[in-house]
Design a protein around this motif. Structure first.
Motif: not given
Length: 278
Positions: A13-21, A28-37
């Motif tokens: 999956c392609s995940v892209q950070a938006g404004e202020n994110v 991956s399971a070992a390195n999951p996405y971390v989304i911060s706002a």
């Protein structure tokens, strides 16, 4: 994530950070996405505003209580940063005419005394009023004034009329109540002095108002010149003058029972007025 074809510990999956994110990790399971706002203060401040009793500084973001500057406001910020309304108990200093310290057990009140008179205080008690400067004032002081009026009149010899108590002349003055607060009672002291000439055998009487106060008859053989009597009366006029009002008072000289060629040639008028307002 089946739709992204995730398998083998990987995610396509392609995940892209938006404004202020911000975005970290590979998915991956070992390195999951971390989304911060991160929402900046400038964005939040635009949503806030002050209202009644509140101040809001859009530049600093400080929200505080709004203290009124109106005189008599005792609300303040206490040492601990909270709102403070000082209690009055034990802090009020009273002077002459007041008692109490402002506490619930000792409220501030007028330092009155018992009514010492037999009459009813509701009917006869005076008033205390507040003037334009906020000072207590009692009722106006009573006034007593005294004035005197004089008039001397000379005539060509005029025969004394035969009818008793005939008015031969009058003297009028205006009496003014000097008290601009209270009505006044007027009392007068009146004197009339009629000078007579009585040839031998002549008689005449004089007075004022409806009262003959002097009568004499010449039983001698020569004329009596300057016969007179200074007749005085004190009269409660029954006249009430409104505050500052003026009213005329008339003093009438009378003569009568003239006989034998009696005549008068001079009249002295004296009117003294006592004006009492209490």
């Amino acid at each position: 994530m089946a739709r992204c074809g995730c398998s083998g510990g990987l995610c396509n999956c392609s995940v892209q950070a938006g404004e202020n994110v911000t975005l970290s990790g590979s998915g991956s399971a070992a390195n999951p996405y971390v989304i911060s706002a991160d929402v900046p203060c400038s964005t939040v401040r635009a949503c806030l505003s002050g209202g009644s009793g509140i101040t809001f500084n859009t530049a600093t973001g400080v929200i505080a209580a709004h203290l009124s500057g109106q005189a008599g406001n005792n609300v303040s910020i206490g040492p601990d940063g909270g709102l403070l309304v000082p209690t009055a108990g034990g802090q009020v200093l009273t002077g002459c005419g007041l008692s109490g310290n402002g506490s619930a057990s000792s409220p501030v009140k007028a330092n009155t005394q018992a009514w010492p008179y037999a009459c009813n205080v509701d009917t006869f008690g005076g008033v205390v009023a507040c003037d334009s400067q906020g000072r207590l004032r009692s009722e106006p002081r009573g006034k007593i004034s005294f004035t005197s009026y004089f008039d001397d009149r000379t005539y060509n010899d005029i025969a004394v009329p035969a009818a008793q108590n005939t008015v031969i002349d009058s003297f009028s003055v205006n009496i003014t109540n000097p008290d601009t607060c209270r009505p006044a009672q007027v009392y007068t002291e009146r004197e009339v002095d009629v000078y007579l000439v009585l040839p031998a055998g002549a008689g005449a009487g004089t007075g004022h108002g409806s009262d003959e106060m002097f009568y004499t008859r010449n039983t001698g053989t020569g004329s009596i010149v300057g016969a007179h009597a200074q007749a005085t009366k004190f009269i409660p006029e029954g006249l009430t003058l409104a505050p500052g009002a003026t009213a005329p008072i008339t003093l009438s000289a009378t003569a009568g029972r003239g006989s034998g060629g009696a005549y008068y040639y001079q009249v002295h008028f004296i009117l003294r007025a006592l004006i009492v307002s209490l």
